[in-house]
Design a protein around this motif. Structure first.
Motif, short mmCIF file in Angstrom:
data_model
loop_
_atom_site.label_atom_id
_atom_site.label_comp_id
_atom_site.label_asym_id
_atom_site.label_seq_id
_atom_site.Cartn_x
_atom_site.Cartn_y
_atom_site.Cartn_z
N ASN A 93 0.81 -1.21 0.00
CA ASN A 93 0.00 0.00 0.00
C ASN A 93 0.84 1.26 0.00
O ASN A 93 0.37 2.33 -0.39
CB ASN A 93 -0.94 0.01 1.21
N SER A 94 2.10 1.15 0.44
CA SER A 94 2.99 2.31 0.49
C SER A 94 3.86 2.43 -0.76
O SER A 94 4.61 3.40 -0.89
CB SER A 94 3.89 2.23 1.73
N GLY A 95 3.82 1.43 -1.62
CA GLY A 95 4.66 1.43 -2.80
C GLY A 95 6.11 1.11 -2.49
O GLY A 95 7.02 1.47 -3.24
N LEU A 96 6.35 0.38 -1.40
CA LEU A 96 7.71 0.10 -0.95
C LEU A 96 8.13 -1.35 -1.15
O LEU A 96 9.26 -1.72 -0.85
CB LEU A 96 7.87 0.48 0.53
N ILE A 97 7.20 -2.19 -1.63
CA ILE A 97 7.58 -3.56 -1.93
C ILE A 97 8.48 -3.55 -3.17
O ILE A 97 8.32 -2.72 -4.06
CB ILE A 97 6.33 -4.43 -2.16
N CYS A 98 9.47 -4.43 -3.20
CA CYS A 98 10.48 -4.38 -4.26
C CYS A 98 10.64 -5.76 -4.89
O CYS A 98 10.88 -6.74 -4.20
CB CYS A 98 11.81 -3.91 -3.67
N TYR A 99 10.48 -5.81 -6.21
CA TYR A 99 10.73 -7.04 -6.94
C TYR A 99 12.24 -7.22 -7.10
O TYR A 99 12.95 -6.31 -7.52
CB TYR A 99 10.05 -6.99 -8.31
N MET A 100 12.72 -8.40 -6.75
CA MET A 100 14.16 -8.69 -6.79
C MET A 100 14.43 -9.78 -7.82
O MET A 100 14.32 -10.97 -7.53
CB MET A 100 14.64 -9.15 -5.40
N PRO A 101 14.78 -9.38 -9.05
CA PRO A 101 15.09 -10.39 -10.07
C PRO A 101 16.41 -11.09 -9.74
O PRO A 101 17.31 -10.48 -9.16
CB PRO A 101 15.20 -9.57 -11.36
N ASP A 102 16.50 -12.34 -10.09
CA ASP A 102 17.72 -13.13 -9.88
C ASP A 102 18.26 -12.97 -8.46
O ASP A 102 19.39 -12.51 -8.24
CB ASP A 102 18.79 -12.70 -10.89
N PRO A 103 17.47 -13.34 -7.45
CA PRO A 103 17.89 -13.13 -6.06
C PRO A 103 19.13 -13.92 -5.67
O PRO A 103 19.89 -13.48 -4.80
CB PRO A 103 16.67 -13.58 -5.25
N ASP A 104 19.35 -15.07 -6.31
CA ASP A 104 20.54 -15.86 -5.97
C ASP A 104 21.81 -15.06 -6.21
O ASP A 104 22.77 -15.14 -5.44
CB ASP A 104 20.57 -17.15 -6.79
N ASN A 105 21.81 -14.28 -7.28
CA ASN A 105 22.97 -13.45 -7.60
C ASN A 105 23.23 -12.43 -6.48
O ASN A 105 24.37 -12.23 -6.06
CB ASN A 105 22.74 -12.72 -8.93
N PHE A 106 22.16 -11.81 -5.98
CA PHE A 106 22.32 -10.82 -4.91
C PHE A 106 22.83 -11.46 -3.62
O PHE A 106 23.80 -11.00 -3.02
CB PHE A 106 20.99 -10.10 -4.65
#
Length: 515
Positions: free
Chosen positions: A316-329
């Motif tokens: 609802n706050s616009g703070l959720i973040c999609y994390m592509p390729d999380p294994d790399n991070f």
């Protein structure tokens, strides 16, 4: 009858949509942009930037993605190519003036103080009133004033006026011997130049939103653990790595009418309010499932990244973040190429930064602030009238009727300032609504009625976002919001065939193509 002149400020997605729909209604639009190309934030951005939501929900309703773009999350280059194709297909380029910096806009017409309805008539074009738009050609250093019948501001929130933290005297950037820039500067650099700037350097990224995440990954790829990139941030927000958890389309949680029924909505009647109360346990189960899936698939516990607030609040706050390729991070975090450091605040020293909690010193050669933008200030400063500027700066979300019209600012609309999960999707529906208003298909209610509706949305956003209420974000309300626009235009808000489809299937841009 002479065509009405419409000034559109900004040639990003909102500006292109406004131009296209103004042309379709027979108006004469002129688009001003101080840059040299269309696309707004997509024109120049971080090398690894990708679309954050599936492309089916981020496309023009009458111009689908080409079959050649096969990835669900297109790259920045694919995105800008798509935007250019749209502009060329609808012949928008001849209406755009590049290198055109809008220095200010002033209204020449009656005062709005005594109005009971917007513009004194409830219509877009009253008998009296014009806007004067002062524009500097940055290539020739000449200035020209354009007189127009209506202004559409499409300048967005996420560009131009960086939001920079303040520091005590003697503990700010003035004492730091390294290089400090905002993420906007990094994003606008040539990709090779950006890589060269951070190569072999100890980089600190301030902020852990999408920009901070992308910049940290680029620095880690360039430097490895020999010169780690440290992300300094205040608190955790939810990261998701998959829009289809266990094969269930997460987008249905956001863009379906049934999900909307679980939430108390601005302006809902007694029946819908009762239904939302009865369905609230189911809503809790749905979002807990999303949280559990995120914890199960990402090592959030291991790296102390589990947020204290629920995922719905971040949505609802616009703070959720999609994390592509999380294994790399997370591999980069394990190897030490990326370090995570939470702190309520920090100060600068000659050689880096000092954290508030324990006076930990982090040495840095480069500090990049991924701390967002001051969008309210940007909009406010466009107006030459201090009164109109105060109207804009009255709240962090800027109170606008239907997120487009300020009841006391005449012959002007704002597109793209109020954000959503899919900004393109929602901006296109707004442009259709706005141009229907411009052609006289409907009138706006009284100023008092508009203010009541604005207050309802204010209360909803404050309640659903809590302390994270820093901007307008529709969150789980996108379908409800689109329903209001459809009703104003006199079109059926039920965009699918059959009750079950309208209730449970995700609504996307294609469903609104025939409006």
């Amino acid at each position: 009858m002479e065509k009405k002149q419409i000034a559109i400020i900004g040639a990003g997605i909102g500006g292109l949509l406004a131009c296209k729909y103004c042309l379709s209604k027979g108006f004469h639009p002129i688009v001003f942009d101080f840059g040299s190309e269309i696309g707004g934030v997509w024109a120049r951005t971080i090398k690894t930037t990708r679309l954050q939501i599936p492309k089916a929900f981020y496309q023009f309703s009458d111009f689908p993605w080409p079959a050649s773009v096969t990835d669900e999350f297109p790259t920045q280059q694919e995105m800008i190519n798509y935007i250019r194709s749209y502009a060329n297909h609808f012949n928008l380029m001849p209406h755009i003036k590049f290198h055109s910096l809008v220095k200010g806009i002033s209204y020449d017409g009656p005062s709005s103080d005594a109005w009971s309805v917007w513009n004194g008539t409830g219509e877009a074009f009253p008998p009296e009133g014009k806007w004067n738009v002062t524009v500097e050609d940055t290539k020739t250093a000449t200035t020209k004033v354009y007189t127009v019948d209506f202004v559409i501001l499409c300048v967005g929130r996420f560009k131009d006026v960086p939001n920079m933290p303040k520091f005590p005297a003697g503990k700010g950037l003035e004492v730091f011997r390294g290089k400090a820039i905002h993420s906007q500067t990094f994003a606008e650099m040539d990709h090779d130049a950006a890589a060269e700037m951070v190569k072999g350097k100890r980089v600190v990224v301030v902020g852990f939103g999408k920009s901070g995440l992308d910049i940290a990954r680029e620095c880690a790829d360039i430097n490895g653990p020999e010169n780690p990139c440290t992300i300094v941030y205040r608190r955790d927000h939810w990261k998701v790595s998959n829009w289809y958890p266990m094969g269930i389309p997460f987008v249905n949680f956001i863009f379906s009418r049934f999900t909307m029924l679980m939430v108390h909505k601005p302006g809902e009647g007694l029946l819908l309010s009762l239904l939302a109360t009865l369905l609230s346990p189911l809503r809790w189960v749905v979002w807990k499932f999303v949280e559990s899936y995120a914890k199960m698939t990402l090592p959030l516990h291991k790296f102390d990244m589990v947020p204290q607030q629920g995922v719905l609040k971040d949505m609802n706050s616009g703070l959720i973040c999609y994390m592509p390729d999380p294994d790399n991070f997370f591999d980069a975090v394990k190897k030490g190429s990326i370090k995570l450091q939470k702190t309520p605040s920090f100060t600068f020293s000659e050689k880096g930064i000092s954290l508030k909690d324990d006076d930990t010193q982090i040495k840095a050669d480069v500090v990049i602030f991924a701390t967002g933008f001051n969008g309210v200030e940007k909009i406010k400063n466009i107006f030459e009238s201090p009164t109109f500027g105060r109207y804009i700066a009255d709240s962090p979300r800027v109170g606008l009727y239907r997120e487009c019209i300020h009841p006391r600012i005449p012959q002007l609309a704002i597109i793209g300032f109020s954000d959503a999960v899919s900004s393109l999707f929602i901006s296109e529906t707004r442009c259709k609504w706005l141009t229907a208003l411009l052609e006289g298909s409907f009138k706006l209610p009284t100023i008092n009625e508009m203010q009541i509706d604005i207050t309802r949305w204010d209360e909803y956003m404050k309640q659903s976002s809590g302390e994270d209420h820093h901007r307008s974000f529709l969150g789980a309300m996108e379908i409800w919001y689109n329903d209001q626009l459809c009703k104003d235009m006199g079109v059926n808000p039920m965009r699918k065939k059959g009750l079950l489809a309208n209730l449970f299937e995700a609504h996307g841009p294609i469903d609104y193509a025939q409006i």
